[in-house]
Design a protein around this motif. Structure first.
Motif, PDB file in Angstrom:
ATOM      1  N   ALA A 142      36.409  30.261  48.862  1.00  0.00           N
ATOM      2  CA  ALA A 142      37.022  31.643  48.641  1.00  0.00           C
ATOM      3  C   ALA A 142      36.497  32.653  49.291  1.00  0.00           C
ATOM      4  N   GLY A 143      34.961  32.567  49.374  1.00  0.00           N
ATOM      5  CA  GLY A 143      34.279  34.078  49.587  1.00  0.00           C
ATOM      6  C   GLY A 143      34.083  34.921  48.606  1.00  0.00           C
ATOM      7  N   SER A 144      34.690  34.538  47.378  1.00  0.00           N
ATOM      8  CA  SER A 144      34.511  35.543  46.401  1.00  0.00           C
ATOM      9  C   SER A 144      32.977  35.946  45.941  1.00  0.00           C
ATOM     10  N   GLU A 145      32.374  35.165  46.467  1.00  0.00           N
ATOM     11  CA  GLU A 145      30.740  35.381  45.914  1.00  0.00           C
ATOM     12  C   GLU A 145      30.308  36.631  46.778  1.00  0.00           C
ATOM     13  N   SER A 146      30.878  37.228  47.660  1.00  0.00           N
ATOM     14  CA  SER A 146      30.663  38.351  48.429  1.00  0.00           C
ATOM     15  C   SER A 146      31.696  39.239  48.758  1.00  0.00           C
ATOM     16  N   SER A 147      32.945  39.125  47.821  1.00  0.00           N
ATOM     17  CA  SER A 147      34.085  39.776  48.218  1.00  0.00           C
ATOM     18  C   SER A 147      34.515  40.846  47.089  1.00  0.00           C
ATOM     19  N   THR A 148      35.527  41.800  47.422  1.00  0.00           N
ATOM     20  CA  THR A 148      35.838  42.650  46.688  1.00  0.00           C
ATOM     21  C   THR A 148      37.060  42.139  45.836  1.00  0.00           C
ATOM     22  N   GLY A 149      37.468  40.957  45.998  1.00  0.00           N
ATOM     23  CA  GLY A 149      38.618  40.258  45.304  1.00  0.00           C
ATOM     24  C   GLY A 149      38.514  39.623  44.166  1.00  0.00           C
ATOM     25  N   SER A 150      39.565  39.642  43.508  1.00  0.00           N
ATOM     26  CA  SER A 150      39.863  38.821  42.449  1.00  0.00           C
ATOM     27  C   SER A 150      41.154  38.289  42.196  1.00  0.00           C
ATOM     28  N   VAL A 151      41.605  36.937  42.017  1.00  0.00           N
ATOM     29  CA  VAL A 151      42.765  36.507  42.003  1.00  0.00           C
ATOM     30  C   VAL A 151      43.319  35.868  40.727  1.00  0.00           C
ATOM     31  N   ILE A 152      44.014  36.482  40.068  1.00  0.00           N
ATOM     32  CA  ILE A 152      44.390  35.843  38.734  1.00  0.00           C
ATOM     33  C   ILE A 152      45.777  35.399  38.448  1.00  0.00           C
ATOM     34  N   THR A 153      46.153  34.210  37.463  1.00  0.00           N
ATOM     35  CA  THR A 153      47.379  33.726  37.519  1.00  0.00           C
ATOM     36  C   THR A 153      47.764  34.392  35.925  1.00  0.00           C
ATOM     37  N   LYS A 154      49.032  34.830  35.783  1.00  0.00           N
ATOM     38  CA  LYS A 154      49.606  35.289  34.474  1.00  0.00           C
ATOM     39  C   LYS A 154      50.548  34.186  33.981  1.00  0.00           C
ATOM     40  N   GLU A 155      50.171  33.258  32.921  1.00  0.00           N
ATOM     41  CA  GLU A 155      51.050  32.133  32.516  1.00  0.00           C
ATOM     42  C   GLU A 155      52.457  32.429  32.319  1.00  0.00           C
ATOM     43  N   GLU A 156      52.612  33.638  31.714  1.00  0.00           N
ATOM     44  CA  GLU A 156      53.977  33.856  31.415  1.00  0.00           C
ATOM     45  C   GLU A 156      54.553  34.412  32.953  1.00  0.00           C
ATOM     46  N   GLY A 157      55.581  33.805  33.357  1.00  0.00           N
ATOM     47  CA  GLY A 157      56.188  34.102  34.411  1.00  0.00           C
ATOM     48  C   GLY A 157      55.699  33.372  35.882  1.00  0.00           C
ATOM     49  N   ASN A 158      54.555  32.891  35.405  1.00  0.00           N
ATOM     50  CA  ASN A 158      53.713  32.218  36.831  1.00  0.00           C
ATOM     51  C   ASN A 158      53.693  33.224  37.980  1.00  0.00           C
ATOM     52  N   PHE A 159      52.934  34.311  37.356  1.00  0.00           N
ATOM     53  CA  PHE A 159      52.579  35.396  38.338  1.00  0.00           C
ATOM     54  C   PHE A 159      50.984  35.249  39.007  1.00  0.00           C
ATOM     55  N   LYS A 160      50.891  35.119  40.284  1.00  0.00           N
ATOM     56  CA  LYS A 160      49.609  35.069  40.585  1.00  0.00           C
ATOM     57  C   LYS A 160      49.252  36.105  41.706  1.00  0.00           C
ATOM     58  N   ARG A 161      48.352  37.220  41.140  1.00  0.00           N
ATOM     59  CA  ARG A 161      48.144  38.348  41.876  1.00  0.00           C
ATOM     60  C   ARG A 161      46.841  38.755  42.115  1.00  0.00           C
ATOM     61  N   PRO A 162      46.392  39.366  43.285  1.00  0.00           N
ATOM     62  CA  PRO A 162      45.101  39.870  43.575  1.00  0.00           C
ATOM     63  C   PRO A 162      44.888  41.313  43.198  1.00  0.00           C
ATOM     64  N   PHE A 163      43.500  41.461  42.938  1.00  0.00           N
ATOM     65  CA  PHE A 163      42.960  42.953  42.688  1.00  0.00           C
ATOM     66  C   PHE A 163      41.696  43.107  43.563  1.00  0.00           C
ATOM     67  N   ASP A 164      41.730  43.998  44.288  1.00  0.00           N
ATOM     68  CA  ASP A 164      40.601  44.375  45.188  1.00  0.00           C
ATOM     69  C   ASP A 164      39.910  45.811  44.728  1.00  0.00           C
ATOM     70  N   HIS A 165      38.608  45.492  44.716  1.00  0.00           N
ATOM     71  CA  HIS A 165      37.790  47.007  44.508  1.00  0.00           C
ATOM     72  C   HIS A 165      36.570  46.761  44.682  1.00  0.00           C
ATOM     73  N   GLU A 166      35.748  47.784  45.375  1.00  0.00           N
ATOM     74  CA  GLU A 166      34.389  47.719  45.907  1.00  0.00           C
ATOM     75  C   GLU A 166      33.632  47.446  44.231  1.00  0.00           C
ATOM     76  N   VAL A 167      34.062  47.880  42.975  1.00  0.00           N
ATOM     77  CA  VAL A 167      33.338  47.499  41.933  1.00  0.00           C
ATOM     78  C   VAL A 167      33.010  46.095  41.598  1.00  0.00           C
ATOM     79  N   LEU A 168      33.816  45.433  42.486  1.00  0.00           N
ATOM     80  CA  LEU A 168      33.867  43.761  42.233  1.00  0.00           C
ATOM     81  C   LEU A 168      33.007  42.907  43.092  1.00  0.00           C
ATOM     82  N   TYR A 169      32.159  43.735  43.890  1.00  0.00           N
ATOM     83  CA  TYR A 169      31.279  43.106  44.637  1.00  0.00           C
ATOM     84  C   TYR A 169      30.206  42.406  43.659  1.00  0.00           C
ATOM     85  N   PRO A 170      29.682  41.272  43.641  1.00  0.00           N
ATOM     86  CA  PRO A 170      28.854  40.740  42.967  1.00  0.00           C
ATOM     87  C   PRO A 170      27.454  41.515  43.108  1.00  0.00           C
TER      88      PRO A 170
END
Ligand code: NZQ
Length: 389
Positions: A142-170
């Protein structure tokens, strides 16, 4: 070339056995560590014991939250936010793959966000602060170890959505290629498909000229295609894994989109597949990306022909641009199949019954578009999905 500011602050600690340094590195951020992990692969491999020993040796207090599922769920993120407040967590240490890391990032940013963390993933809220996240990577993908992204699934409605922000760099990521030795074939293949897709999303751009990053992306793609069969057939090949692991990080650490605007329609469309059918992200991309290519290559046939010749080794001498591109796409499908992945929807257990629903969700009820190279409306997304049948 587009204007850009590039500042990836993630410290990369790469090499054999380097997870043993995690305690020393983590101690720079405070005393209370939340160790976040998935379904147990790290316990089976012995990695868990090494991590806990290193953290304790450094005098740190370890709290745990396990059970992150592939396609990480919002409910566990909420539990993690509560736990961080209760135990005054200073650093979240994600030990695992993209799912664990994305879950850790969601907890980290949700910790400071005043409303419901899901607002960030729907664009209703914005963030300017997160708890520090560090990672020990167990699957190059996924490359998440050095990316600005996070992708989460909300169970109700089966929505999988990304959030991108520089504060998310590990703050730091430990990459030991040996940790990939225990991966099953399917996860190796999904990881390779995902990092390949990260490079292609960036490659297909309207920005011109972007010669340096064209060449860097082409080189990274060729390197992945060279070493994928090596690690698939010889799971303990350190040199092969070192190439694949570093390629996976490099593919998504934002250096390769400097000066260009990536597409990302294939990722957005795939999130609907994973959201509804809970399939692995890389497996979904192997189906969607070739279909997206077939639907969009005429938008810039020269760029597609360049990719086909330089990356997929298509001989152009006796071919038109269109024949070259189609041969390149066929070769790309063959590469994905050589990894053991399906390139059609039925191969991942999806029939045509919910294509319209997925196209609708991807475009928020036909009110938005996906992609930048070509902006796809709901009807276009539906057509891409049809081409994947
Ligand atoms: O949960 P455990 O037991 O650890 O098992 C995992 C999981 O079942 C297993 N695994 C991981 N490392 C292993 C191992 N098994 C044996 N040995 C090891 N060394 O592999 C399974 C899949 O793990 P997961 O973390 O889901 O894989 P991946 O890294 O491919 O992550 C996929 C997630 O990342 C998101 C995807 O959407 C998906 O939810 N992405 C995140 C991105 C980002 N934040 O920048 C970008 C990506 O394109 C992607 O969208």
């Amino acid at each position: 070339m587009e204007d850009f500011t590039f500042n990836n602050p993630t410290k990369i600690i790469f090499g054999k056995g380097r997870e043993r340094e995690v305690g020393k590195e983590a101690s720079a951020y405070g005393k209370n560590i939340l160790l976040h992990y998935g379904g147990g692969s790290i316990k089976k491999s012995g990695l868990y014991d090494r991590i806990v020993a290193s953290l304790k040796e450094a005098g740190l207090t370890v709290f745990e939250l396990s059970g992150v599922k592939p396609n990480p769920r919002l409910s566990l993120v909420r539990k993690g936010i509560d736990l961080c407040h209760k135990e005054n967590i200073d650093l979240i240490l994600a030990v695992g793959g993209g799912s664990v890391i994305d879950s850790a990032k969601a907890i980290a940013v949700g910790y400071y966000y005043k409303g419901d963390v899901w607002d960030l993933y729907t664009g209703k809220g914005s963030a300017d602060k997160a708890l520090p996240v560090a990672t020990v990577l167990t699957i190059p993908a996924a490359g998440s170890e050095s990316s600005t992204g996070s992708v989460i699934t909300k169970e109700e409605g089966n929505f999988k959505r990304p959030f991108d922000h520089e504060v998310l760099y590990p703050v730091f990521s430990i990459l030991n290629p040996e940790l990939a030795y225990t991966l099953p074939d399917f996860q190796v293949a999904c990881g390779i498909a995902d990092m390949t897709a990260h490079l292609l999303e960036r490659y297909f751009t309207n920005a011109k000229p972007v010669g340096l990053t064209d060449r860097l992306i082409e080189g990274a793609l060729k390197n992945i295609m060279e070493y994928a069969p090596v690690v698939l057939s010889d799971r303990k090949n350190y040199d092969g894994w070192a190439e694949i692991m570093w390629s996976g990080t490099f593919a998504h650490n934002n250096s390769l989109n400097t000066g260009r605007i990536g597409d990302w329609a294939s990722h957005d469309i795939e999130h609907e597949l994973s959201g509804i059918y809970d399939i692995a992200h890389g497996a979904g991309l192997a189906v969607i990306f070739p279909a997206w290519m077939k639907y969009n290559y005429k938008h810039d046939i020269k760029l597609f022909a360049q990719w086909a010749v330089r990356v997929m080794n298509v001989e152009q001498k006796f071919r038109s641009d269109e024949e070259t591109v189609l041969a390149g796409i066929a070769a790309f499908e063959q590469f994905l199949e050589s990894l053991g992945l399906a390139v059609r929807l039925d191969g991942v257990g999806i029939d045509e019954s919910r294509l319209e629903e997925m196209a609708d969700k991807a475009t928020n009820g036909d009110t938005t578009t996906v992609g930048n190279f070509v902006k796809l409306k709901k009807s276009d997304v539906y057509n891409v999905l049809k081409l994947a049948l």
